[in-house]
Motif scaffolding. Structure first.
Motif: not given
Length: 301
Positions: A132-146, A280-291
């Motif tokens: 689930p932690c991965q998906i928090l970062a994924d959804l955060m990344t999608i919202k940033e981009k879209k 956007v995999v590197w933005q996605e990876a960074e967003n693990r920290l923030h999410s």
């Protein structure tokens, strides 16, 4: 914001509103990287690792530090659990010392036992069934981009694994439609699919071309454990389920590519895609920290 749930094991514990609040808080925290506020000052997170980790360990450890707290890295060999102490006793003992427990494990039953017996929040840092932690970062990344989540379409290509299971719950909570293309024997958990279908559009297919049609996001993951490359298993996915430039062209022109990492380049994804302009995999990876910082703030009372 405080969550109604004590624990974070599958994403299904959250309401749509709570998920949205965590994502929005994560985006806010990312913009305030140099903020000197320490909302978790003097708080401690115990991190239990049965499996090796790069992103999960570093993001949680750095996240706690940035929030003013501490993180303890614990392998089973560091604990009496390796000598037969029960999960129940371990949970009760850790609860006396720390403010939250994050565990990256094999069996989901271990997480459930930890959560049942701990008096502090228990976070799933990855298990055989969910991430689930991965998906928090994924959804955060999608919202940033879209700039939104609801109404988008995600195409998941490859193995219906633990990340895919959690993604289905995430899509259900955020109103994202999802098409999952896998070999029939590698479909995601049927119970997760059934529950997610009650809240959003879920399509299961064996055809990646159908899945990516009109997709805003194309996602994949390794076909096997990154630490155990089963060649016979991989053959069941290749070449049909590889995300390459040809497949990406069948999605929307502005579609983004995501991968939770670590990646097996040239297997589930080609270098032209993972290193290409849609990735956007590197933005996605960074967003693990923030999410995860947002999750920790929301969980630790």
């Amino acid at each position: 914001m405080k969550l109604k749930t004590k624990d974070f094991l599958t994403l299904d514990e959250l309401s749509s509103k709570e998920l949205s609040q965590i994502i929005d808080l994560a985006i806010k925290l990312k913009k305030q990287k140099n903020n000197k506020a320490k909302p978790l000052q003097n708080k401690t997170l115990a991190m239990i690792f049965q499996k090796p980790s790069t992103r999960t360990r570093v993001s949680f450890e750095v996240g706690m530090f940035q929030l003013g707290g501490n993180a303890l890295n614990l392998s089973p060999n560091d604990m009496q659990i390796s000598r037969g102490e029960s999960v129940q006793d371990t949970a009760k003992t850790l609860s006396a010392y720390v403010d939250a427990i994050m565990a990256r494990v094999f069996e989901d039953d271990l997480l459930e036992d930890l959560a049942k017996n701990a008096t502090v929040p228990v976070i799933n840092g990855l298990s055989n069934s969910f991430h689930p932690c991965q998906i928090l970062a994924d959804l955060m990344t999608i919202k940033e981009k879209k700039k939104k989540l609801s109404g988008l379409k995600i195409a998941w290509i490859g193995d219906g694994n633990n990340v895919c299971n959690s993604l289905l719950y995430g899509c259900a909570l955020s109103g994202i439609n999802i098409s999952v293309a896998t070999p029939k024997e590698f479909q995601p958990d049927s119970a997760v699919v059934k529950k997610s279908k009650s809240k959003t559009q879920v399509e299961l297919t064996t055809n990646p071309d159908d899945a990516v049609k009109n997709a805003d996001v194309v996602m994949t993951d390794t076909f096997t454990s990154i630490h155990n490359l089963d060649k016979k298993r991989v053959k069941k996915f290749l070449p049909k389920y590889q995300v390459n430039s040809s497949l990406m062209k069948k999605a929307k022109k502005d579609a983004i590519f995501m991968h939770c990492l670590p990646a097996k380049r040239g297997i589930e994804v080609t270098e032209s895609v993972i290193d290409g302009p849609q990735s956007v995999v590197w933005q996605e990876a960074e967003n693990r920290l923030h999410s995860q910082k947002a999750l920790l703030i929301s969980l630790i009372k």
